[in-house]
Design a protein around this motif. Structure first.
Motif, PDB file in Angstrom:
ATOM      1  N   ILE A   1       0.848  -1.199   0.000  1.00  0.00           N
ATOM      2  CA  ILE A   1       0.000   0.000   0.000  1.00  0.00           C
ATOM      3  C   ILE A   1       0.882   1.246   0.000  1.00  0.00           C
ATOM      4  CG2 ILE A   1      -1.652   1.364   1.358  1.00  0.00           C
ATOM      5  CD1 ILE A   1      -2.971  -1.057   0.176  1.00  0.00           C
ATOM      6  N   THR A   2       0.477   2.249  -0.776  1.00  0.00           N
ATOM      7  CA  THR A   2       1.174   3.534  -0.739  1.00  0.00           C
ATOM      8  C   THR A   2       0.179   4.656  -0.473  1.00  0.00           C
ATOM      9  OG1 THR A   2       2.762   2.752  -2.388  1.00  0.00           O
ATOM     10  CG2 THR A   2       2.728   5.114  -1.939  1.00  0.00           C
ATOM     11  N   ARG A   3       0.581   5.528   0.430  1.00  0.00           N
ATOM     12  CA  ARG A   3      -0.135   6.778   0.662  1.00  0.00           C
ATOM     13  C   ARG A   3       0.892   7.909   0.720  1.00  0.00           C
ATOM     14  NH1 ARG A   3      -3.715   3.971  -0.629  1.00  0.00           N
ATOM     15  NH2 ARG A   3      -5.703   3.567   0.446  1.00  0.00           N
ATOM     16  N   THR A   4       0.447   9.113   0.400  1.00  0.00           N
ATOM     17  CA  THR A   4       1.310  10.288   0.477  1.00  0.00           C
ATOM     18  C   THR A   4       0.754  11.220   1.545  1.00  0.00           C
ATOM     19  OG1 THR A   4       1.883  10.058  -1.863  1.00  0.00           O
ATOM     20  CG2 THR A   4       2.349  12.175  -0.819  1.00  0.00           C
ATOM     21  N   ILE A   5       1.625  11.620   2.492  1.00  0.00           N
ATOM     22  CA  ILE A   5       1.193  12.254   3.733  1.00  0.00           C
ATOM     23  C   ILE A   5       1.720  13.680   3.813  1.00  0.00           C
ATOM     24  CG2 ILE A   5       1.276  12.060   6.259  1.00  0.00           C
ATOM     25  CD1 ILE A   5       2.091   9.056   5.765  1.00  0.00           C
ATOM     26  N   PRO A   6       0.856  14.668   4.113  1.00  0.00           N
ATOM     27  CA  PRO A   6       1.339  16.034   4.345  1.00  0.00           C
ATOM     28  C   PRO A   6       1.922  16.140   5.756  1.00  0.00           C
ATOM     29  CG  PRO A   6      -1.040  15.962   4.634  1.00  0.00           C
ATOM     30  CD  PRO A   6      -0.619  14.569   4.247  1.00  0.00           C
ATOM     31  N   VAL A   7       3.193  16.457   5.851  1.00  0.00           N
ATOM     32  CA  VAL A   7       3.871  16.468   7.159  1.00  0.00           C
ATOM     33  C   VAL A   7       3.273  17.508   8.097  1.00  0.00           C
ATOM     34  CG1 VAL A   7       6.087  16.930   8.290  1.00  0.00           C
ATOM     35  CG2 VAL A   7       6.002  15.484   6.243  1.00  0.00           C
ATOM     36  N   SER A   8       2.832  18.619   7.570  1.00  0.00           N
ATOM     37  CA  SER A   8       2.263  19.669   8.414  1.00  0.00           C
ATOM     38  C   SER A   8       0.798  19.430   8.738  1.00  0.00           C
ATOM     39  CB  SER A   8       2.424  21.031   7.734  1.00  0.00           C
ATOM     40  OG  SER A   8       1.792  21.021   6.469  1.00  0.00           O
ATOM     41  N   GLY A   9       0.235  18.317   8.238  1.00  0.00           N
ATOM     42  CA  GLY A   9      -1.168  18.015   8.484  1.00  0.00           C
ATOM     43  C   GLY A   9      -2.094  18.528   7.400  1.00  0.00           C
ATOM     44  N   LYS A  10      -1.621  19.436   6.570  1.00  0.00           N
ATOM     45  CA  LYS A  10      -2.420  19.992   5.480  1.00  0.00           C
ATOM     46  C   LYS A  10      -1.573  20.068   4.218  1.00  0.00           C
ATOM     47  CE  LYS A  10      -6.131  21.059   7.969  1.00  0.00           C
ATOM     48  NZ  LYS A  10      -7.459  20.447   7.719  1.00  0.00           N
ATOM     49  N   PHE A  11      -2.176  19.715   3.093  1.00  0.00           N
ATOM     50  CA  PHE A  11      -1.507  19.893   1.812  1.00  0.00           C
ATOM     51  C   PHE A  11      -1.541  21.369   1.424  1.00  0.00           C
ATOM     52  CE2 PHE A  11      -3.067  15.449   1.357  1.00  0.00           C
ATOM     53  CZ  PHE A  11      -1.871  14.818   1.011  1.00  0.00           C
ATOM     54  N   SER A  12      -0.479  21.850   0.773  1.00  0.00           N
ATOM     55  CA  SER A  12      -0.517  23.179   0.178  1.00  0.00           C
ATOM     56  C   SER A  12      -1.421  23.124  -1.054  1.00  0.00           C
ATOM     57  CB  SER A  12       0.890  23.615  -0.230  1.00  0.00           C
ATOM     58  OG  SER A  12       1.344  22.838  -1.338  1.00  0.00           O
ATOM     59  N   GLN A  13      -1.771  24.277  -1.578  1.00  0.00           N
ATOM     60  CA  GLN A  13      -2.624  24.304  -2.773  1.00  0.00           C
ATOM     61  C   GLN A  13      -1.955  23.571  -3.931  1.00  0.00           C
ATOM     62  OE1 GLN A  13      -5.754  25.181  -3.014  1.00  0.00           O
ATOM     63  NE2 GLN A  13      -5.785  24.641  -5.191  1.00  0.00           N
ATOM     64  N   LYS A  14      -0.666  23.803  -4.102  1.00  0.00           N
ATOM     65  CA  LYS A  14       0.086  23.152  -5.171  1.00  0.00           C
ATOM     66  C   LYS A  14       0.074  21.633  -4.998  1.00  0.00           C
ATOM     67  CE  LYS A  14       4.239  24.580  -7.630  1.00  0.00           C
ATOM     68  NZ  LYS A  14       5.529  25.316  -7.491  1.00  0.00           N
ATOM     69  N   GLN A  15       0.273  21.192  -3.761  1.00  0.00           N
ATOM     70  CA  GLN A  15       0.263  19.754  -3.463  1.00  0.00           C
ATOM     71  C   GLN A  15      -1.126  19.158  -3.701  1.00  0.00           C
ATOM     72  OE1 GLN A  15       1.680  19.902   0.553  1.00  0.00           O
ATOM     73  NE2 GLN A  15       3.858  19.863  -0.027  1.00  0.00           N
ATOM     74  N   LYS A  16      -2.160  19.896  -3.306  1.00  0.00           N
ATOM     75  CA  LYS A  16      -3.532  19.418  -3.526  1.00  0.00           C
ATOM     76  C   LYS A  16      -3.806  19.207  -5.008  1.00  0.00           C
ATOM     77  CE  LYS A  16      -6.004  21.361   0.477  1.00  0.00           C
ATOM     78  NZ  LYS A  16      -7.050  22.328   0.901  1.00  0.00           N
ATOM     79  N   GLU A  17      -3.323  20.108  -5.822  1.00  0.00           N
ATOM     80  CA  GLU A  17      -3.588  20.013  -7.263  1.00  0.00           C
ATOM     81  C   GLU A  17      -2.953  18.756  -7.859  1.00  0.00           C
ATOM     82  OE1 GLU A  17      -3.836  24.867  -7.980  1.00  0.00           O
ATOM     83  OE2 GLU A  17      -1.996  23.761  -8.442  1.00  0.00           O
ATOM     84  N   ILE A  18      -1.709  18.496  -7.517  1.00  0.00           N
ATOM     85  CA  ILE A  18      -1.035  17.297  -8.045  1.00  0.00           C
ATOM     86  C   ILE A  18      -1.646  16.043  -7.432  1.00  0.00           C
ATOM     87  CG2 ILE A  18       1.157  16.074  -8.235  1.00  0.00           C
ATOM     88  CD1 ILE A  18       1.051  18.548  -9.975  1.00  0.00           C
ATOM     89  N   TYR A  19      -1.927  16.088  -6.149  1.00  0.00           N
ATOM     90  CA  TYR A  19      -2.528  14.922  -5.466  1.00  0.00           C
ATOM     91  C   TYR A  19      -3.864  14.561  -6.118  1.00  0.00           C
ATOM     92  CZ  TYR A  19      -3.775  11.799  -1.593  1.00  0.00           C
ATOM     93  OH  TYR A  19      -4.118  10.694  -0.833  1.00  0.00           O
ATOM     94  N   THR A  20      -4.662  15.559  -6.424  1.00  0.00           N
ATOM     95  CA  THR A  20      -5.972  15.319  -7.035  1.00  0.00           C
ATOM     96  C   THR A  20      -5.827  14.633  -8.386  1.00  0.00           C
ATOM     97  OG1 THR A  20      -6.937  17.227  -5.882  1.00  0.00           O
ATOM     98  CG2 THR A  20      -8.084  16.440  -7.860  1.00  0.00           C
ATOM     99  N   ILE A  21      -4.815  15.033  -9.149  1.00  0.00           N
ATOM    100  CA  ILE A  21      -4.576  14.403 -10.449  1.00  0.00           C
ATOM    101  C   ILE A  21      -4.244  12.925 -10.271  1.00  0.00           C
ATOM    102  CG2 ILE A  21      -3.052  14.352 -12.466  1.00  0.00           C
ATOM    103  CD1 ILE A  21      -2.682  17.406 -12.054  1.00  0.00           C
TER     104      ILE A  21
END
Length: 462
Positions: free
Chosen positions: A261-281
């Protein structure tokens, strides 16, 4: 172990498929780390486990297809051995659980094989990946080391792959037992991944979870804030706010079936807007790919579907441009997605890879594409009910690759290199689940592990 009838039936089918000759299965031995008595944890060969279920060193099995006989070769412990190991079942007691009645000492094996060679009988054996077993083959069959690979049995490889590819209900239960541990590993990592924590603290805590269940890791954990390195086993980075950690990990069930299993985790607890955009893709590509999983569909087509989804999302952000079909056909998306969409899963995390990926994931008519990004696709052939596969798209910004492509202006009609430069330090995102191909479609295995942005952020903020 499964019940004896499971192993008996597997060996019976194998004999039917092979039709004639002798089948030799050398089991694995203990492997020393730095001196003989300091050993790595023992791991039996997966095909040996599949057909015999005996999870201990010092064994070799011979199936005489022509005579319809089976014999397990091994030695009972001496008193000197027992001082160190404690009392153990006898070889006959072990073999009874596998449905084998005939046993013999290891010293008898060379004579049996020598006589078979003398008679000109075909001796089938699988590709060997451990040096000690390659040496055994050399000694037992008098085959020079340099040409042992030329003597492996293609009919045996194909017969074993055909059996092991389709998982029974009991095998799926084992994979889900491993996935239950993956749930604990992944959710613990999400909760622990905070600024100032070192990667090794999280990786070691996940391994402790596995050990506490009496199990083992299915493969060395990949846990890194540098997710752009696809198989990153370095745990020395101190995480900081704004980082993302890719957690690609798995456990083995009591009978050695793997989870992955793979998951990608935001270390600060929240994704930045840029990270959210790529993650959503990436998440959209994974969900679309999983939706396409069903019998009869070639996995290479699902891979291409995921590639188009990734490219389309990157085009929406301006990182790619032009006609998406043409861009994917040209391989432009491989600047961002350099590997295959997934692989078979079972007793090996890359199931049966030691037998040869082209036998496992390809056919006589479905051949591997040698181009960059496509050549790493481990599975391409049509899916069948009972296959268990991983589906794991990702987007990775690899600076060395970006620099090389940009200097050559490779696929510049499809890539905005100026905008890509603003993502140089982004890292990578991968999302992976284990999927069973059913009679009519598919089923995602295991308990649901947080995956959407809101789910991951919620647990990561705990």
């Amino acid at each position: 172990m499964f019940s004896a009838d499971v192993y008996i039936e597997r060996r019976k089918r194998l004999q039917t498929d092979i039709q004639s000759g002798i089948i030799l299965f050398p089991g694995n031995e203990e492997s020393p780390m730095n001196f003989t008595d300091n050993q790595y944890p023992f791991r039996q060969d997966s095909s040996f486990l599949y057909f015999f279920g005996l999870d201990c060193p010092g064994l070799a099995a011979v199936i005489d297809v022509d005579q319809g006989t089976e014999c397990m070769f091994g030695d009972d412990l001496t008193v000197d051995d027992i001082v160190w190991t404690g009392p153990q079942p006898t070889l006959k007691e072990k073999c009874s659980k596998s449905g084998i009645s005939q046993t013999a000492g290891l010293d008898k094996l060379p004579d049996v094989l020598k006589e078979a060679v003398k008679q000109g009988r075909k001796i089938h054996f699988l590709p060997q990946y451990r040096a000690e077993n390659i040496l055994k083959i050399q000694q037992l069959l008098s085959i020079p080391l340099s040409v042992i690979a030329e003597h492996v049995s293609e009919p045996l490889i194909k017969a074993v792959v055909a059996q092991r590819s389709t998982k029974s209900e009991r095998e799926v239960e084992q994979i889900e037992a491993a996935l239950e541990i993956s749930y604990e590993m992944q959710t613990l990592a999400m909760k622990m991944s905070k600024p100032d924590i070192y990667e090794r603290e999280v990786a070691s805590a996940m391994e402790a979870v596995v050990l506490s269940h009496g199990m083992a890791l299915a493969f060395p954990t990949i846990f890194s804030i540098h997710g752009e390195t696809l198989h990153n086993h370095f745990y020395g980075n101190q995480m900081k706010a704004g980082d993302m950690a890719v957690n690609d990990s798995g456990a083995e069930s009591p009978l050695h079936y793997a989870s992955d299993i793979t998951r990608t985790i935001p270390v600060s607890g929240k994704f930045s807007q840029k990270q959210k955009e790529i993650y959503t893709i990436v998440l959209n590509a994974q969900e679309r790919a999983i939706e396409a999983v069903k019998p009869g569909v070639e996995f290479r087509d699902i891979h291409l579907l995921a590639c188009r989804e990734l490219a389309s999302g990157l085009k929406d952000l301006g990182l790619m441009k032009g006609d998406i079909e043409q861009a994917v056909s040209a391989g432009a998306h491989t600047l961002f997605f350099q590997c295959g969409l997934g692989h078979m899963l079972g007793l090996d995390v890359h199931d049966m890879e030691a037998l040869g990926e082209d036998y496992v994931g390809y056919t006589d008519t479905i051949k591997r594409n040698p181009e960059f990004g496509f050549k790493s696709l481990r599975l391409a052939k049509a899916l069948e009910p009972g296959f268990v596969i991983t589906v794991e798209p990702g987007i990775y910004f690899i600076t060395e690759l970006i620099d090389r492509w940009k200097s050559n202006q490779k696929n510049s009609q499809y890539i905005d290199y100026d905008l890509v430069e603003t993502y140089r330090d982004f890292g990578g995102i991968r999302i992976e689940d284990d999927v069973l191909v059913t009679q009519t479609g598919h089923r995602i295995l295991g308990r649901k592990i947080p995956k959407t942005i809101s789910e991951v952020e919620e647990i990561s903020s705990c």
